[in-house]
Design a protein around this motif. Structure first.
Motif, PDB file in Angstrom:
ATOM      1  N   PHE A  65      11.871  60.705 -15.372  1.00 25.90           N
ATOM      2  CA  PHE A  65      10.474  60.943 -15.002  1.00 25.90           C
ATOM      3  C   PHE A  65       9.539  60.061 -15.817  1.00 25.90           C
ATOM      4  O   PHE A  65       8.615  59.442 -15.271  1.00 25.90           O
ATOM      5  CB  PHE A  65      10.115  62.417 -15.198  1.00 25.90           C
ATOM      6  N   LEU A  66       9.759  59.970 -17.118  1.00 27.92           N
ATOM      7  CA  LEU A  66       8.896  59.166 -17.979  1.00 27.92           C
ATOM      8  C   LEU A  66       8.992  57.689 -17.638  1.00 27.92           C
ATOM      9  O   LEU A  66       7.977  56.980 -17.622  1.00 27.92           O
ATOM     10  CB  LEU A  66       9.249  59.401 -19.451  1.00 27.92           C
ATOM     11  N   SER A  67      10.191  57.206 -17.340  1.00 25.42           N
ATOM     12  CA  SER A  67      10.339  55.787 -17.000  1.00 25.42           C
ATOM     13  C   SER A  67       9.636  55.465 -15.686  1.00 25.42           C
ATOM     14  O   SER A  67       8.982  54.429 -15.564  1.00 25.42           O
ATOM     15  CB  SER A  67      11.809  55.391 -16.947  1.00 25.42           C
ATOM     16  N   ILE A  68       9.734  56.342 -14.689  1.00 26.05           N
ATOM     17  CA  ILE A  68       9.039  56.113 -13.415  1.00 26.05           C
ATOM     18  C   ILE A  68       7.526  56.183 -13.623  1.00 26.05           C
ATOM     19  O   ILE A  68       6.775  55.359 -13.092  1.00 26.05           O
ATOM     20  CB  ILE A  68       9.514  57.126 -12.354  1.00 26.05           C
ATOM     21  N   PHE A  69       7.063  57.141 -14.415  1.00 26.34           N
ATOM     22  CA  PHE A  69       5.635  57.274 -14.695  1.00 26.34           C
ATOM     23  C   PHE A  69       5.091  56.036 -15.402  1.00 26.34           C
ATOM     24  O   PHE A  69       4.044  55.486 -15.019  1.00 26.34           O
ATOM     25  CB  PHE A  69       5.405  58.524 -15.536  1.00 26.34           C
ATOM     26  N   LEU A  70       5.788  55.556 -16.416  1.00 24.84           N
ATOM     27  CA  LEU A  70       5.336  54.374 -17.141  1.00 24.84           C
ATOM     28  C   LEU A  70       5.400  53.125 -16.270  1.00 24.84           C
ATOM     29  O   LEU A  70       4.545  52.238 -16.390  1.00 24.84           O
ATOM     30  CB  LEU A  70       6.160  54.186 -18.418  1.00 24.84           C
ATOM     31  N   TYR A  71       6.381  53.046 -15.391  1.00 20.20           N
ATOM     32  CA  TYR A  71       6.445  51.928 -14.458  1.00 20.20           C
ATOM     33  C   TYR A  71       5.229  51.939 -13.541  1.00 20.20           C
ATOM     34  O   TYR A  71       4.625  50.893 -13.275  1.00 20.20           O
ATOM     35  CB  TYR A  71       7.735  51.992 -13.638  1.00 20.20           C
ATOM     36  N   GLY A  72       4.840  53.112 -13.061  1.00 18.78           N
ATOM     37  CA  GLY A  72       3.667  53.223 -12.204  1.00 18.78           C
ATOM     38  C   GLY A  72       2.397  52.805 -12.924  1.00 18.78           C
ATOM     39  O   GLY A  72       1.548  52.104 -12.354  1.00 18.78           O
ATOM     40  N   ILE A  73       2.241  53.227 -14.160  1.00 22.81           N
ATOM     41  CA  ILE A  73       1.068  52.825 -14.943  1.00 22.81           C
ATOM     42  C   ILE A  73       1.067  51.313 -15.155  1.00 22.81           C
ATOM     43  O   ILE A  73       0.029  50.657 -15.051  1.00 22.81           O
ATOM     44  CB  ILE A  73       1.036  53.584 -16.289  1.00 22.81           C
ATOM     45  N   ASP A  74       2.221  50.738 -15.438  1.00 21.39           N
ATOM     46  CA  ASP A  74       2.334  49.303 -15.644  1.00 21.39           C
ATOM     47  C   ASP A  74       1.940  48.535 -14.383  1.00 21.39           C
ATOM     48  O   ASP A  74       1.171  47.568 -14.452  1.00 21.39           O
ATOM     49  CB  ASP A  74       3.769  48.956 -16.053  1.00 21.39           C
ATOM     50  N   VAL A  75       2.429  48.966 -13.234  1.00 22.22           N
ATOM     51  CA  VAL A  75       2.087  48.306 -11.969  1.00 22.22           C
ATOM     52  C   VAL A  75       0.586  48.431 -11.707  1.00 22.22           C
ATOM     53  O   VAL A  75      -0.059  47.470 -11.268  1.00 22.22           O
ATOM     54  CB  VAL A  75       2.917  48.905 -10.808  1.00 22.22           C
ATOM     55  N   PHE A  76       0.007  49.597 -11.985  1.00 22.34           N
ATOM     56  CA  PHE A  76      -1.420  49.809 -11.777  1.00 22.34           C
ATOM     57  C   PHE A  76      -2.251  48.865 -12.648  1.00 22.34           C
ATOM     58  O   PHE A  76      -3.204  48.230 -12.177  1.00 22.34           O
ATOM     59  CB  PHE A  76      -1.775  51.267 -12.065  1.00 22.34           C
ATOM     60  N   PHE A  77      -1.912  48.739 -13.916  1.00 22.97           N
ATOM     61  CA  PHE A  77      -2.676  47.858 -14.799  1.00 22.97           C
ATOM     62  C   PHE A  77      -2.472  46.393 -14.442  1.00 22.97           C
ATOM     63  O   PHE A  77      -3.404  45.592 -14.581  1.00 22.97           O
ATOM     64  CB  PHE A  77      -2.335  48.123 -16.268  1.00 22.97           C
ATOM     65  N   ILE A  78      -1.294  46.010 -14.023  1.00 19.66           N
ATOM     66  CA  ILE A  78      -1.083  44.639 -13.571  1.00 19.66           C
ATOM     67  C   ILE A  78      -1.974  44.352 -12.362  1.00 19.66           C
ATOM     68  O   ILE A  78      -2.596  43.289 -12.261  1.00 19.66           O
ATOM     69  CB  ILE A  78       0.399  44.382 -13.244  1.00 19.66           C
ATOM     70  N   PHE A  79      -2.069  45.300 -11.436  1.00 24.76           N
ATOM     71  CA  PHE A  79      -2.943  45.160 -10.269  1.00 24.76           C
ATOM     72  C   PHE A  79      -4.404  45.000 -10.703  1.00 24.76           C
ATOM     73  O   PHE A  79      -5.113  44.122 -10.211  1.00 24.76           O
ATOM     74  CB  PHE A  79      -2.778  46.379  -9.357  1.00 24.76           C
ATOM     75  N   LEU A  80      -4.864  45.829 -11.649  1.00 28.43           N
ATOM     76  CA  LEU A  80      -6.229  45.736 -12.119  1.00 28.43           C
ATOM     77  C   LEU A  80      -6.514  44.406 -12.806  1.00 28.43           C
ATOM     78  O   LEU A  80      -7.572  43.791 -12.609  1.00 28.43           O
ATOM     79  CB  LEU A  80      -6.557  46.879 -13.086  1.00 28.43           C
ATOM     80  N   ILE A  81      -5.588  43.954 -13.624  1.00 28.26           N
ATOM     81  CA  ILE A  81      -5.781  42.688 -14.327  1.00 28.26           C
ATOM     82  C   ILE A  81      -5.833  41.526 -13.355  1.00 28.26           C
ATOM     83  O   ILE A  81      -6.671  40.620 -13.487  1.00 28.26           O
ATOM     84  CB  ILE A  81      -4.680  42.493 -15.390  1.00 28.26           C
ATOM     85  N   LYS A  82      -4.973  41.534 -12.347  1.00 27.82           N
ATOM     86  CA  LYS A  82      -4.994  40.465 -11.337  1.00 27.82           C
ATOM     87  C   LYS A  82      -6.316  40.469 -10.583  1.00 27.82           C
ATOM     88  O   LYS A  82      -6.874  39.409 -10.313  1.00 27.82           O
ATOM     89  CB  LYS A  82      -3.816  40.601 -10.393  1.00 27.82           C
ATOM     90  N   LYS A  83      -6.804  41.638 -10.205  1.00 29.31           N
ATOM     91  CA  LYS A  83      -8.084  41.728  -9.493  1.00 29.31           C
ATOM     92  C   LYS A  83      -9.236  41.282 -10.400  1.00 29.31           C
ATOM     93  O   LYS A  83     -10.150  40.612  -9.941  1.00 29.31           O
ATOM     94  CB  LYS A  83      -8.335  43.169  -9.016  1.00 29.31           C
ATOM     95  N   PHE A  84      -9.205  41.674 -11.645  1.00 27.67           N
ATOM     96  CA  PHE A  84     -10.289  41.346 -12.573  1.00 27.67           C
ATOM     97  C   PHE A  84     -10.362  39.839 -12.843  1.00 27.67           C
ATOM     98  O   PHE A  84     -11.445  39.249 -12.878  1.00 27.67           O
ATOM     99  CB  PHE A  84     -10.110  42.113 -13.872  1.00 27.67           C
ATOM    100  N   PHE A  85      -9.221  39.194 -13.025  1.00 30.50           N
ATOM    101  CA  PHE A  85      -9.225  37.776 -13.369  1.00 30.50           C
ATOM    102  C   PHE A  85      -9.221  36.866 -12.139  1.00 30.50           C
ATOM    103  O   PHE A  85      -9.333  35.647 -12.296  1.00 30.50           O
ATOM    104  CB  PHE A  85      -8.033  37.437 -14.270  1.00 30.50           C
ATOM    105  N   SER A  86      -9.113  37.398 -10.965  1.00 30.35           N
ATOM    106  CA  SER A  86      -9.140  36.540  -9.785  1.00 30.35           C
ATOM    107  C   SER A  86     -10.544  36.392  -9.222  1.00 30.35           C
ATOM    108  O   SER A  86     -10.748  35.768  -8.202  1.00 30.35           O
ATOM    109  CB  SER A  86      -8.208  37.112  -8.699  1.00 30.35           C
TER     110      SER A  86
END
Length: 61
Positions: free
Chosen positions: A39-60
């Motif tokens: 559960f923790l690994s899936i949760f942290l993976y989801g948070i990681d994907v979310f922040f990667i999405f935000l960073i890509k949107k912010f810097f693009s």
């Protein structure tokens, strides 16, 4: 303190004073740890994907 007395005390504590868990308690604990780890690994993976999405949107911009 003598060496023999020291080792004898270790032996007594190890075999007579320590309470070891039962087999079903070990199984339940293992299942709980595996579930929480997955559960923790899936949760942290989801948070990681979310922040990667935000960073890509912010810097693009």
């Amino acid at each position: 303190m003598k060496k023999n007395n020291f080792f004898y005390e270790i032996y007594k504590e190890f075999f007579y004073y320590i309470t070891w868990p039962k087999w079903y308690e070990l199984q339940n604990s293992t299942i709980l740890i595996i579930f929480c780890s997955v559960f923790l690994s899936i949760f942290l993976y989801g948070i990681d994907v979310f922040f990667i999405f935000l960073i890509k949107k912010f810097f693009s911009l």
